[in-house]
Design an enzyme around this catalytic site. Structure first.
Site: not given
Length: 574
Positions: A116, A229, A231, A241, A244, A275, A342, A384
């Site tokens: 990730f 954030q 995304h 979404l 990821e 991100r 996000h 994050r």
């Protein structure tokens, strides 16, 4: 008046983890209150994984996870909080496994882990691309087994704090419209984020930031609210979404010219950069004319080289979403995507035991707790890392549940709360009746649409002083228009018109806090990127923002220091 020892507001991973931990550590009378059915909580929408340094796919360590989290947060993370997160991650995963959470497996039967963004080892434990769904259902089974009283489809209206002690909440039974008070020795907020203030978002319709605003109106400051954030991979124009996990499995990002563009922005990590970096890269490609689709407003997620078998085994939900919402078979063609709001790194400030704090010295408000996305213990800092959200909700939810049990069992009292709760109930009844009577010329739907568009355009991936100043004025105008809005349904039972109007009231307040913090912070750090101040400025801005509500409803900003323990800030390269 309803009474419980501990009331958990919100039934996502943080709330259910807190309830279970409180019961398992001796608390007897624990209840959950939630405005949607528990398994409709937004934790259910998380797809790609939950982080832990198990080392099942490659060597790993908690120290590496801890450092990746601090670096990913652009050094705004409080480092003790990041240490606790990383060190508790492996045991948390094994506990979830023993609860019956069905993780995907390696060939030799271990919990499977995928790469990730921002993580230096594959540490995302996953259940195909439905990880949040699997974990939430696993926890809910345990909550039901434990006999936790659940108030499903009840809506919180206000929080009662008296002499720096939490006394309970005022709530509305959505089914009947009746307004009640709940007196509790301990109140926990796990009420989620506020992504619905933006036009394009991955967030569910319920993610309107109610808990944060209700705390703010009760005198609690909100921390680091400018850090939102975006995304990188929301379905184009929908925002839904696309995990990821797709990039973790090896998907490429390409622009409208078919170029794999991340080499220009994060040459070493490419698509697996954090991100904030990937979203800025995408927005730059779009802004500089290298986007795709009719209006040039998209880039593409390309999975064709992975093959149909791997896609359908590990990413079946994304395939279904792309097929249903875009009419695209991602086995055969790329998916158009765009950055989409996000996750909120900021929220209600807490210490590492989940106790809410209300000043720059971290003074505790007795009997009041929070964890998950609505809270800010600041594990995430300014950005994050993917898979750390489910982990934080579980780790800090459980840690806070244990803290609640200690507080309740060590003699916490709810005596003397009746008058404060009755007075709060009277104010809530007056407020709801005022909303019910709204009969002006404005439509809340129009105000909501304009607010979301303004936030996306002027407080989105990139920000600048003049647009932020314009936004501040526009939000004030929208607030004035809201006072002239109309409610069409004046009934009592399951009145969603009134609920959405109250949520709109909350969101308008949140936008002012986010915009004020973004305008004041004259630097670029993590999810907050100023084109007019493109560099991180540790000398002036290595500090947390605290927004306090003033008498006129506008935020006053103060600041507190970031906890640096092991990792001195350095240039962030990927």
């Amino acid at each position: 008046m309803i009474q419980h020892d501990a009331l958990i507001v919100g039934a996502g991973l943080a709330g259910q983890s807190a309830a279970l931990a409180a019961i398992r550590n001796g608390a007897r009378d624990v209840a959950i209150l939630t405005k949607v059915h528990p398994v409709r909580s937004h934790s259910c929408a998380a797809q790609g994984g939950i982080a832990a340094s198990l080392g099942n796919s490659a060597p790993d360590s908690t120290e590496s996870h801890e450092f990746d989290t601090v670096k990913g947060g652009d050094y705004l993370s409080d480092q003790t909080a990041a240490t606790i997160l990383a060190e508790n991650a492996p045991d948390t995963i094994y506990e979830l496994e023993h609860m019956g959470v069905v993780f995907s497996r390696t060939e030799d039967g271990k919990i499977a882990q995928r790469p990730f963004g921002g993580h230096t080892s594959p540490r995302a434990c996953y259940a195909a691309d439905r990880t949040g769904h699997a974990v939430l259902h696993g926890l809910y089974e345990q909550v039901m087994k434990a006999g936790v009283k659940t108030y499903s489809e009840w809506y919180m209206l206000s929080l009662v704090i008296e002499d720096r002690q939490c006394r309970g909440v005022v709530v509305m039974n959505i089914d009947t419209g009746e307004i009640e008070t709940i007196c509790a020795k301990a109140v926990f907020f796990g009420t989620g984020g506020y992504g619905r203030i933006f036009q394009t978002t991955t967030n569910a319709f319920a993610s309107t930031g109610d808990g944060a605003v209700i705390a703010y109106r009760a005198g609690i400051p909100l921390e680091d609210m400018e850090f939102m954030q975006f995304h990188p991979t929301g379905l184009y124009r929908h925002g839904i979404l696309a995990s990821e996990g797709a990039r973790g499995e090896g998907a490429y990002l390409i622009n409208g010219k078919g170029e794999r563009f991340m080499e220009r922005y994060a040459k070493e990590r490419m698509e697996l950069a954090p991100r904030d970096i990937v979203s800025r890269a995408e927005q730059t490609e779009i802004d500089e004319g290298r986007g795709g689709e009719e209006d040039g407003g998209a880039v593409y997620l390309d999975l064709r080289h992975l093959g149909g078998g791997r896609i359908m085994e590990r990413l079946p939900q994304i395939w279904q979403l792309a097929h249903d919402f875009l009419g695209i078979d991602m086995i055969k063609e790329p998916i158009p995507i765009q950055p989409t709001a996000h996750y909120s790194m900021g929220g209600i400030p807490t210490n590492t035991d989940g106790e809410v704090v209300d000043d720059q010295e971290n003074s505790v408000v007795r009997g009041y707790y929070a964890a998950g996305e609505c809270a800010c213990v600041s594990t995430h800092g300014a950005n994050r890392l993917g898979t750390n959200s489910l982990l934080e909700a579980c780790v800090y939810g459980a840690r806070t549940g244990r803290s609640i049990a200690r507080y309740v069992l060590n003699g916490a009292s709810d005596k003397g709360a009746e008058k404060a709760l009755r007075d709060a109930q009277a104010r809530a009844v007056e407020y709801v009746e005022r909303v019910r009577a709204m009969d002006g010329p404005e439509r809340t739907a129009d105000i909501r649409t304009e607010m979301k568009h303004a936030m996306m355009q002027k407080c989105g991936v990139f920000r600048e002083e003049k647009p932020l100043q314009e936004l501040t004025g526009e939000l004030q105008e929208l607030r004035a228009r809201f006072e002239r809005a109309s409610v069409m349904d004046r009934g009592r039972r399951f009145n969603t018109d009134i609920l959405e109007t109250i949520e709109m009231d909350h969101m308008l307040e949140l936008t002012q806090i986010v915009a004020a913090g973004a305008l004041a912070r004259q630097e670029s750090r993590g999810g907050h990127s100023r084109r007019d101040y493109p560099q991180r400025d540790d000398q002036s801005w290595l500090k947390h923002t605290l927004a306090y509500r003033q008498d006129d409803g506008t935020p006053a900003l103060r600041y507190k220091s970031v906890e640096i323990v092991k990792y001195e800030p350095q240039e962030r390269k990927y």
